[in-house]
Design a protein around this motif. Structure first.
Motif, short mmCIF file in Angstrom:
data_model
loop_
_atom_site.label_atom_id
_atom_site.label_comp_id
_atom_site.label_asym_id
_atom_site.label_seq_id
_atom_site.Cartn_x
_atom_site.Cartn_y
_atom_site.Cartn_z
N GLU A 337 20.25 120.43 39.97
CA GLU A 337 20.39 119.43 41.04
C GLU A 337 21.44 118.39 40.67
O GLU A 337 22.16 117.90 41.53
CB GLU A 337 19.04 118.76 41.31
CG GLU A 337 18.03 119.67 41.98
CD GLU A 337 18.54 120.21 43.31
OE1 GLU A 337 19.11 119.43 44.10
OE2 GLU A 337 18.37 121.42 43.55
N ASN A 338 21.51 118.05 39.40
CA ASN A 338 22.54 117.12 38.94
C ASN A 338 23.93 117.65 39.30
O ASN A 338 24.79 116.90 39.79
CB ASN A 338 22.40 116.93 37.43
CG ASN A 338 23.48 116.07 36.80
OD1 ASN A 338 24.66 116.37 36.90
ND2 ASN A 338 23.07 115.00 36.12
N MET A 339 24.15 118.92 39.07
CA MET A 339 25.47 119.52 39.28
C MET A 339 25.87 119.58 40.75
O MET A 339 27.05 119.73 41.07
CB MET A 339 25.50 120.92 38.67
CG MET A 339 25.47 120.94 37.15
SD MET A 339 26.97 120.26 36.42
CE MET A 339 28.15 121.54 36.86
N LYS A 340 24.91 119.47 41.65
CA LYS A 340 25.22 119.50 43.08
C LYS A 340 25.85 118.19 43.56
O LYS A 340 26.46 118.16 44.63
CB LYS A 340 23.96 119.79 43.89
CG LYS A 340 23.40 121.19 43.69
CD LYS A 340 22.12 121.40 44.49
CE LYS A 340 21.57 122.80 44.28
NZ LYS A 340 20.30 123.01 45.04
N PRO A 368 32.90 110.20 33.38
CA PRO A 368 32.98 111.58 33.86
C PRO A 368 34.23 111.80 34.71
O PRO A 368 34.58 110.97 35.55
CB PRO A 368 31.70 111.72 34.68
CG PRO A 368 30.75 110.76 34.06
CD PRO A 368 31.58 109.59 33.66
N VAL A 369 34.88 112.91 34.47
CA VAL A 369 36.14 113.20 35.16
C VAL A 369 35.91 113.27 36.67
O VAL A 369 35.01 113.96 37.14
CB VAL A 369 36.75 114.51 34.64
CG1 VAL A 369 37.99 114.89 35.45
CG2 VAL A 369 37.12 114.36 33.16
N ASN A 406 24.90 110.42 32.98
CA ASN A 406 24.42 111.79 33.09
C ASN A 406 25.47 112.71 33.69
O ASN A 406 25.13 113.71 34.34
CB ASN A 406 23.13 111.81 33.90
CG ASN A 406 21.95 111.26 33.11
OD1 ASN A 406 21.30 111.98 32.36
ND2 ASN A 406 21.70 109.97 33.27
N GLY A 407 26.73 112.36 33.47
CA GLY A 407 27.81 113.29 33.77
C GLY A 407 28.32 113.30 35.18
O GLY A 407 29.19 114.11 35.51
N ILE A 408 27.83 112.43 36.05
CA ILE A 408 28.24 112.43 37.45
C ILE A 408 29.35 111.40 37.64
O ILE A 408 29.16 110.22 37.32
CB ILE A 408 27.04 112.11 38.37
CG1 ILE A 408 25.95 113.17 38.18
CG2 ILE A 408 27.48 112.03 39.83
CD1 ILE A 408 24.62 112.80 38.81
N PRO A 409 30.51 111.82 38.15
CA PRO A 409 31.59 110.85 38.39
C PRO A 409 31.11 109.72 39.28
O PRO A 409 30.31 109.93 40.20
CB PRO A 409 32.67 111.68 39.09
CG PRO A 409 32.38 113.09 38.71
CD PRO A 409 30.89 113.18 38.57
N GLY A 410 31.58 108.51 39.02
CA GLY A 410 31.10 107.37 39.78
C GLY A 410 32.15 106.29 39.94
O GLY A 410 33.20 106.30 39.29
N GLY A 411 31.83 105.36 40.81
CA GLY A 411 32.71 104.22 41.06
C GLY A 411 32.17 103.40 42.19
O GLY A 411 31.04 103.60 42.66
#
Length: 501
Positions: A337-340, A368-369, A406-411
């Motif tokens: 689910e994280n990867m979605k 995260p990229v 947790n690896g999810i790109p953000g801003g």
């Protein structure tokens, strides 16, 4: 004598009750696919300051429901003002038909309420005295008495506490470890209270974080106030002291609300969030009424359109208590689910009266990229619309933190809180040099009158642009490759709006 009604919460393993909303789900109606594909220009045209202001006025009326409990409007978690806010968000979404799957996520929390506190060191009370958030009370909620004892180093190890700290007030330098660890160590050493003094300039107000049975009543004071006491203690003088805190710490439950489009690729989701709660001290119409209402208005307008990628809106609870809702949400995601979630966009405080157009400086080098590509989308929008912008630290102060960890790109974007507007910023954005961006930040005056509607409308249109852009296509946006990420392991001084160390 000081009074504080700050209520704080932290995730807890203890069970707690909260509002339970039904999960709303149905099969995707054919009419969704027949709607025109969302475009940035179209959904921006749907956004107006009149619609936003109408929602803000309603939100303030909801905050007023807490007056009987708190003697003023507030939407702090656990209050009638926050319960009504959740009802309003959920009812609005449920009234939009079958466009969204709507769910609530209840999680336990710990609430702390500091009613009253006093600290006397020698024959005076430091002017900068502040009770730490989530501090326990002094014994039996009565004043305690003992000498002030200087702790070695930063009080992060049990060996820093001399034997005579038992029955005394531990005097601890800020730094190296969180305030909660210092308080815990002081309690284990037998101290009756703890005072943490700043190792930098100014006063010191923070939170002890996750409650511990070993915490003792804990205060913060400034470096200036601490200096004469340190000198006297180092010279061998005895400083008799008294400490008093009347406080409670108790378990509650609160709720995140999440709405996801039925249409669009569910394996490539655009996610955005704002927090539904305020601090105890005020109604929080800018912080974060503007973010949460912007999301609600865009969710309302989005139903006119179809999307290629799913869009997921989230209204977090407990942000003001340490990013509780967003942290809990991310902690419950499986790797699949994280990867979605292709990216997470945070919208918190979009209409500060003495505003600057602020963009989180989220670079791919330390996040995260994809974070940098999102940052560039915001700056390009401001540039195209003839507006200046400034970068601000991406330092863990809002709900993006759990995602990037947790690896999810953000801003995200903001318009400023307690920071001081510089001369250069006044030249760039107008407003008043030398004053806070939001002079009502975390205060009772954060009402509808505290909003800069021009800034809010432009930022709401930018939020709509960000949604439409990625709802149509992730072309050129980096693919998610793994849950692991490249965030640096540097310690942050913040987790949410409060200092933790």
């Amino acid at each position: 004598m000081h009074r504080s009604l700050a209520i704080l919460a932290l995730s807890s393993l203890a069970a707690a009750s909260a509002i339970q909303y039904p999960f709303v789900e149905s099969s995707q109606p054919e009419t969704i696919s027949n709607k025109p594909l969302v475009s940035s220009n179209a959904i921006q045209d749907d956004i107006s300051s009149d619609k936003l202001l109408k929602r803000a006025k309603h939100l303030f009326k909801l905050a007023e429901l807490a007056i009987d409990e708190y003697n003023h409007p507030t939407r702090v978690i656990g209050s009638q003002g926050h319960v009504a806010t959740l009802d309003y968000i959920y009812a609005t979404l449920a009234g939009l038909g079958d466009y969204y799957d709507i769910s609530n996520q209840t999680f336990p929390a710990v609430m702390g309420n500091v009613f009253e506190y006093r600290l006397v060191l020698g024959d005076s009370s430091p002017n900068s005295t502040a009770a730490m958030s989530l501090t326990p009370p002094t014994k039996d909620k009565e004043p305690v008495f003992g000498p002030l004892v200087l702790v070695a180093n930063e009080g992060c190890d049990s060996s820093d506490y001399p034997a005579n700290v038992t029955g005394s007030v531990a005097f601890i330098r800020r730094g190296t470890c969180p305030f909660g660890i210092k308080s815990e160590n002081a309690g284990r050493a037998g101290a009756i209270a703890a005072v943490v003094y700043n190792n930098g300039k100014g006063g010191l107000s923070g939170t002890l974080g996750q409650p511990s049975k070993d915490h003792v009543a804990t205060f913060g004071i400034s470096d200036t106030d601490a200096k004469p006491y340190i000198e006297k203690l180092q010279a061998g003088e005895v400083i008799e002291s008294s400490a008093y805190i009347d406080a409670i710490v108790e378990s509650i439950g609160t709720t995140n609300i999440v709405a996801q489009t039925k249409g669009g690729d569910p394996d490539n989701c655009v996610m955005l969030g704002g927090h539904s709660d305020s601090v105890t001290e005020g109604p929080g119409i800018n912080d974060d009424g503007t973010g949460s209402l912007t999301l609600l208005e865009i969710a309302t307008q989005l139903v006119k359109y179809s999307v290629n990628n799913c869009v997921r809106f989230a209204w977090w609870a407990g942000e003001e208590e340490g990013l509780l809702g967003s942290d809990y949400y991310v902690s419950q995601l499986s790797d699949e689910e994280n990867m979605k979630i292709r990216l997470f966009m945070d919208y918190d405080m979009l209409a500060s009266p003495n505003y600057a157009y602020q963009v989180y400086n989220a670079s791919n080098a330390v996040n995260p990229v994809g974070s940098q590509e999102l940052r560039d989308l915001y700056t390009e929008y401001y540039t195209v619309h003839g507006q200046n912008y400034t970068y601000i630290a991406f330092d863990g102060r809002s709900d993006y933190d759990g995602f990037i960890r947790n690896g999810i790109p953000g801003g995200g974007i903001a318009t400023g809180a307690e920071g001081i507007k510089t001369r250069k910023e006044a030249e760039m954005f107008g407003g008043t040099e030398g004053e806070w961006f939001d002079h009502c930040y975390h205060q009772l005056c954060d009402t509808v009158d505290n909003l800069n509607m021009e800034a809010w409308e432009l930022n709401a249109k930018l939020v709509a642009h960000s949604v439409a852009t990625y709802a149509v296509s992730f072309k050129g946006f980096p693919e998610r490759t793994a849950v692991k990420h490249n965030v640096l392991s540097e310690k942050s001084l913040y987790h949410g709006s409060k200092l933790i160390m």
